[in-house]
Design a protein around this motif. Sequence first.
Motif, short mmCIF file in Angstrom:
data_model
loop_
_atom_site.label_atom_id
_atom_site.label_comp_id
_atom_site.label_asym_id
_atom_site.label_seq_id
_atom_site.Cartn_x
_atom_site.Cartn_y
_atom_site.Cartn_z
N ALA A 115 -4.21 2.05 -2.98
CA ALA A 115 -3.36 1.60 -1.89
C ALA A 115 -4.09 0.59 -1.01
O ALA A 115 -3.51 -0.42 -0.57
CB ALA A 115 -2.89 2.78 -1.05
N SER A 148 0.82 -1.21 0.00
CA SER A 148 0.00 0.00 0.00
C SER A 148 0.86 1.26 0.00
O SER A 148 0.53 2.25 -0.68
CB SER A 148 -0.93 0.00 1.22
OG SER A 148 -0.19 -0.04 2.42
N PHE A 151 -3.10 -3.34 -0.54
CA PHE A 151 -2.93 -3.96 0.78
C PHE A 151 -3.66 -5.30 0.84
O PHE A 151 -3.07 -6.33 1.24
CB PHE A 151 -3.46 -3.02 1.86
CG PHE A 151 -3.49 -3.60 3.24
CD1 PHE A 151 -2.37 -3.55 4.04
CD2 PHE A 151 -4.64 -4.20 3.73
CE1 PHE A 151 -2.39 -4.09 5.32
CE2 PHE A 151 -4.67 -4.75 5.00
CZ PHE A 151 -3.54 -4.69 5.80
#
Length: 463
Positions: free
Chosen positions: A166, A153, A170
Amino acid sequence: MRDWRAAHERELTPDGLEEDEDVDLPDARAIDLVLRAGELMLASGEGTETVSEAMLSLSVAFDLPRSEVSVTFTTITLSIHPGGDHHPITGERVVRRRALDYFRVNELHTLVQESALGLLELEDAAARLKQIRRARMPYPNWVIAIGFGLIASSAGLMVGGGFVVAAVAFMATVLGDRTAVFLAKRGVAEFYQMTAAAIVAATIGVAMLWVSSTLDLGLQAGAIITGNIMALLPGRPLVASLQDGISGTYVSAAARLLETFFILGAIVSGVGVVAYTAGRLGVGIDLDSLPSAGTSLELPVLVGAAGIAMAFAISLAVPPRMLPTIGALGVMIWVIYAGLRSLLDVPPVVGTVVGAIAVGMVGHWLARRAHRPVLPYLVPSIAPLLPGSILYRGLIQITQGTDNLEIGAVAGLLSLAEAVMVGLALGAGVNLGGELVRAFQRGGLAGAGMRSRPAARRTRGGY
């Protein structure tokens, strides 16, 4: 320590051998301590030269006569000659499983230093070693998994993906990591674990790219794949391989470098398969809009650089108190790289080398001042410059190319070669920074300062 080491080495002279007729055999507990400490240090991710120095320091501290240490990628050997009519004693340990744990490396360095200074008796050192072996890491397993996701991220944020991308990066990286853990529990080789992790995250990235292009969302979905590549890239074995090669342990250096290329091969295989399949299904990837941080010094990029370094440190179990320093070093290496490229228009490799040398010097200085191992400072700090976006570009050029497939393949291979050059520049740069610090400072775990380092002996010519 240097005087103590010199006196220990003088025992190897023929006169010393003749005088030592009635000698006691060395304590078997000390031999076991030295071997087990070296094994745990090597298995936790420390470099070969440092493991050798630590074992020699323990040998001197606990009166093991005429010790010789041999450390390779997976094997540790300790040989002792008691003297007189006694036969040499040789012990060996084999590292069958490695788990990167810089928390244990840090504790082991403290154990070696206190033993070398005479602050620990043999029984106390053995009890401390057992405690270190059984100690829990500073982060639970779920935090380590989150650390991998935060690397992706932060990288996605750094290359301009935005907060939505992001967040998806993740989740994609954490899912890929859990897939690798699932395969590991079933005995699947690590190469295929890495390949599966890359496939899972790249598939999510391609799906996000298709949704973005279909709904015209304008998201930099390619940053998801870039972030996952950054999380998987082998920064630690790359630095350790060049460190071992420079210090003269070529067998371990070759093994670590081969490990690095196997990991790169797994990443290339996983992402390449997904990119090729996406191209065949009509999900095009515009080469002109691939995510890249360029030479930006904007706040989100700097936050991403610090985040990558600290998240990488968490995944390596670096002690929490070192995280702010590592974040600052991550920002420093990016500022030097971006500043040189934007102001002097230097090639990426040159900017990478200069930034890595600066981080290597600061990291070695901090490690010597704090009496800590240096790898926990260096390995996470170079993460912002790992060639994730270059590697991604090369894979897309090979799998999708241009109108001329041959031209696309050549361009992709050149990008992959550039990624390898940048990686080698990072490893060589941080090691050169350490050599510059060593040239003007004395000391080390075994007194290996300016004049007593075996790797510094000239192999051609004379002094």
